[in-house]
Design a protein around this motif. Structure first.
Motif, PDB file in Angstrom:
ATOM      1  N   ILE A 394     -26.443  -5.628  -7.969  1.00 23.18           N
ATOM      2  CA  ILE A 394     -25.072  -5.601  -8.120  1.00 23.18           C
ATOM      3  C   ILE A 394     -25.341  -4.415 -10.017  1.00 23.18           C
ATOM      4  O   ILE A 394     -25.554  -4.390 -10.600  1.00 23.18           O
ATOM      5  CB  ILE A 394     -23.923  -6.654  -8.104  1.00 23.18           C
ATOM      6  N   GLN A 395     -24.564  -3.504  -9.140  1.00 24.10           N
ATOM      7  CA  GLN A 395     -24.259  -2.085 -10.224  1.00 24.10           C
ATOM      8  C   GLN A 395     -22.841  -2.072 -11.276  1.00 24.10           C
ATOM      9  O   GLN A 395     -21.797  -1.505 -10.979  1.00 24.10           O
ATOM     10  CB  GLN A 395     -24.940  -0.450 -10.237  1.00 24.10           C
ATOM     11  N   GLU A 396     -22.713  -3.055 -12.330  1.00 24.88           N
ATOM     12  CA  GLU A 396     -21.555  -4.053 -12.891  1.00 24.88           C
ATOM     13  C   GLU A 396     -20.771  -2.538 -12.872  1.00 24.88           C
ATOM     14  O   GLU A 396     -19.495  -2.263 -13.332  1.00 24.88           O
ATOM     15  CB  GLU A 396     -21.285  -4.869 -12.984  1.00 24.88           C
ATOM     16  N   TRP A 397     -21.594  -1.603 -13.864  1.00 21.72           N
ATOM     17  CA  TRP A 397     -21.264  -0.579 -14.635  1.00 21.72           C
ATOM     18  C   TRP A 397     -20.507   0.795 -13.790  1.00 21.72           C
ATOM     19  O   TRP A 397     -20.382   1.736 -14.067  1.00 21.72           O
ATOM     20  CB  TRP A 397     -22.716   0.500 -15.105  1.00 21.72           C
ATOM     21  N   LEU A 398     -20.812   0.840 -11.981  1.00 17.25           N
ATOM     22  CA  LEU A 398     -19.868   1.877 -11.617  1.00 17.25           C
ATOM     23  C   LEU A 398     -18.811   1.291 -10.932  1.00 17.25           C
ATOM     24  O   LEU A 398     -17.945   1.497 -10.158  1.00 17.25           O
ATOM     25  CB  LEU A 398     -20.585   1.490 -10.306  1.00 17.25           C
ATOM     26  N   SER A 399     -17.955  -0.022 -11.783  1.00 16.03           N
ATOM     27  CA  SER A 399     -17.068   0.020 -11.038  1.00 16.03           C
ATOM     28  C   SER A 399     -15.699   0.579 -12.042  1.00 16.03           C
ATOM     29  O   SER A 399     -14.835   0.528 -10.804  1.00 16.03           O
ATOM     30  CB  SER A 399     -16.469  -1.871 -12.488  1.00 16.03           C
ATOM     31  N   PHE A 400     -15.670   1.086 -12.897  1.00 18.69           N
ATOM     32  CA  PHE A 400     -16.007   2.697 -13.104  1.00 18.69           C
ATOM     33  C   PHE A 400     -14.690   3.291 -11.439  1.00 18.69           C
ATOM     34  O   PHE A 400     -13.330   4.400 -11.699  1.00 18.69           O
ATOM     35  CB  PHE A 400     -16.273   3.339 -13.636  1.00 18.69           C
ATOM     36  N   TYR A 401     -15.187   2.864 -10.183  1.00 20.10           N
ATOM     37  CA  TYR A 401     -15.388   3.787  -9.403  1.00 20.10           C
ATOM     38  C   TYR A 401     -13.914   3.105  -8.616  1.00 20.10           C
ATOM     39  O   TYR A 401     -14.243   3.996  -7.579  1.00 20.10           O
ATOM     40  CB  TYR A 401     -16.174   4.738  -8.639  1.00 20.10           C
ATOM     41  N   LEU A 402     -14.380   2.292  -8.677  1.00 21.88           N
ATOM     42  CA  LEU A 402     -13.604   0.936  -7.488  1.00 21.88           C
ATOM     43  C   LEU A 402     -12.047   0.319  -7.213  1.00 21.88           C
ATOM     44  O   LEU A 402     -11.748  -0.415  -8.460  1.00 21.88           O
ATOM     45  CB  LEU A 402     -14.883   0.566  -7.024  1.00 21.88           C
ATOM     46  N   LYS A 403     -11.974  -0.329  -6.749  1.00 23.49           N
ATOM     47  CA  LYS A 403     -10.603  -1.360  -6.605  1.00 23.49           C
ATOM     48  C   LYS A 403     -11.231  -2.476  -6.211  1.00 23.49           C
ATOM     49  O   LYS A 403     -10.078  -3.166  -6.681  1.00 23.49           O
ATOM     50  CB  LYS A 403      -9.916  -1.251  -5.466  1.00 23.49           C
ATOM     51  N   SER A 404     -12.137  -2.724  -6.170  1.00 20.11           N
ATOM     52  CA  SER A 404     -12.270  -4.184  -6.149  1.00 20.11           C
ATOM     53  C   SER A 404     -14.410  -4.002  -6.884  1.00 20.11           C
ATOM     54  O   SER A 404     -15.522  -4.491  -5.961  1.00 20.11           O
ATOM     55  CB  SER A 404     -12.504  -4.899  -4.715  1.00 20.11           C
TER      56      SER A 404
END
Ligand SMILES: NC(=O)c1ccc[n+]([C@@H]2O[C@H](COP(=O)([O-])OP(=O)(O)OC[C@H]3O[C@@H](n4cnc5c(N)ncnc54)[C@H](O)[C@@H]3O)[C@@H](O)[C@H]2O)c1
Length: 446
Positions: A394-404
């Motif tokens: 999991i690339q948590e640093w891409l959470s920026f783009y995602l609702k979940s």
């Protein structure tokens, strides 16, 4: 060592250069996908600017504020250039990307006509589809197989054939939202999942078959919708085993983007929230699919989550314990892709005095989603070439783009857009061996 404003520095990762062509396999060539592909081509030809794309327009500050060093992200980290992107994909309809974009009516006729010769060359491969998982669609351009294992093998064959024509591959799900599925025993390990493929397990939806095919081939996978797809132990294990990065799901575009900006502001100022009512009208095919209660439930779960995590009612019961949160999506064909969203927020301040905020966002769904899809593709490819990122799953640093956002087991997801943005940029500094920026900044006052 960094200064007080800069966290510790480390040696830069040995990131493999973005040499050659990056193949982008898009599942579902509908409104979002065609807007991304047409947009990339328009930018390549100098017809438009890539507005909304952090990878293309964003900068990253390095060092102290007094250093005045803020290169463009695309010049600082070795991401693939737009000229090196090659698109292909699958759809349940045989329309090429030009026809599908014309049907979606997101981009105007003039733009599409200019791009037509290129867009017509991208024709979908037959899809893996089953109407049980998307009730409102009935596709004709669909693979046949004796079981789900056979279908996965056919997708793997598609990936291998495409790999022969490009240097690297990323897959992104831009297809319709599937019905709500809870994880079962079949999702708990790779072995159980593979057995489930052979037995046609009902809990394995098409999106999971695509993800399985991608991750088995070491191809990073992003999920633009809310389906249960890579957020299971089996897929996380496969992602790590084959160094195929994954991230959370569901593009964070209109209303949820606003929520994850406003809610952190209320919390930062210790303002209470009693109610948050969100409603939308939307008339594209996505809206039609979401009109089905089972697909809507999948979406609702994703949209509901963010406020609870941001407000942390267990830490602030006086402010958020009784929050009433309601979400509605209404299919309204006259509006097409031009969604309109209304939010009524009942907040309260000093001594409990009530106030209200109304947000009326007239947005364009696919115009907001297309740059997100592009950035996810480019960053997942970067992750795949970065030794410290490629095998962590999991690339948590891409959470920026995602609702979940997706996180390691036991961690709560971070929904606050500004924390997400800081995390993303610090990850880029980290892999490049630059000091992290903590915003402490006491050294300026020595
Ligand atoms: N636009 C936004 O703001 C936004 C935000 C978050 C999430 N999303 C999600 O992104 C996805 C795409 O949105 P859209 O507006 O482009 O929808 P769309 O309906 O225009 O496109 C989806 C495409 O996927 C195809 N498809 C469906 N099942 C498939 C399968 N199994 N294999 C291959 N193709 C398949 C459909 O035929 C269609 O062409 C949706 O799930 C939507 O919920 C969109």
């Amino acid at each position: 060592m960094g200064t007080e404003e800069q966290g510790g520095q480390k040696a830069a990762d040995k990131i493999e250069p973005a040499k050659g062509k990056l193949g982008v396999m898009v599942v579902g060539l509908g409104a979002v996908a065609t807007t991304m592909i047409a947009g990339v081509e328009a930018v390549r030809r100098g017809l438009a600017k890539p507005i909304g794309s952090l990878t293309q327009m964003g900068t990253i500050r390095l060092g102290k504020r007094t250093d005045s060093k803020s290169p463009l992200i695309k010049d600082y980290v070795p991401i693939a250039g737009l000229n090196d992107l090659v698109f292909t994909g699958w759809d349940i309809f045989a329309d090429n990307v030009y026809e599908s974009a014309a049907h979606a009516k997101v981009l105007d006729e003039k733009t599409l006509t200019q791009l037509k010769p290129y867009l017509e060359t991208i024709k979908p491969l037959p899809a893996v589809f089953d109407q049980y998982y998307v009730k409102r669609l009935n596709g004709t351009h669909v693979k046949k197989g004796k079981n789900k294992r056979d279908l996965a093998n056919q997708l793997i064959a598609d990936i291998r054939a495409f790999k022969k024509t490009v240097d690297r591959v990323v897959m992104i799900w831009c297809a319709s939202t599937e019905i709500f599925i809870e994880p079962t025993a079949v999702h708990q390990s790779i072995e159980a999942f593979e057995k489930g493929l052979k037995n046609d397990d009902i809990a394995i939806a098409p999106s999971q078959i695509y993800a399985y095919a991608a991750l088995s081939e070491g191809v990073p996978f992003a999920n633009g919708a809310q389906n249960l797809t890579v957020d299971t132990p089996a897929m996380i294990e496969l992602s790590k085993r084959n160094a195929a990065p994954i991230c959370g799901k569901d593009f964070k575009t209109g209303q949820t983007l606003m929520k994850t900006v406003l809610a952190p502001a209320f919390k930062a100022r210790m303002l209470g929230v009693r109610g948050w009512f969100s409603t939308n009208i939307l008339g594209n095919r996505d809206g039609e699919v979401l009109d089905d209660p089972q697909s809507f439930k999948t979406k609702e779960e994703s949209k509901l989550g963010s406020l609870d995590y941001i407000f942390q009612p267990e830490l602030y019961p006086d402010l958020y314990k009784d929050l009433y949160h309601k979400i509605r999506i209404n299919y309204y064909p006259p509006r097409g892709d031009d969604k309109e969203a209304w939010d009524n927020i009942d907040i309260f301040g000093w001594l409990g005095y009530p106030m209200q905020i109304k947000v009326n966002f007239l947005c364009r769904d696919s115009i907001l989603a297309a740059p997100i899809a592009l950035d996810l593709v480019l960053f997942l490819d970067l992750a795949k070439r970065t030794p410290s990122l490629r095998s962590i799953g999991i690339q948590e640093w891409l959470s920026f783009y995602l609702k979940s956002p997706q996180t390691a087991a036991g961690l709560y997801p971070e929904h606050d857009l500004f924390i997400q943005s800081m995390k993303l940029k610090n990850t880029l500094r980290h892999i490049m061996g630059a000091g992290l920026i903590t915003h402490l900044g006491l050294e300026y006052y020595d």
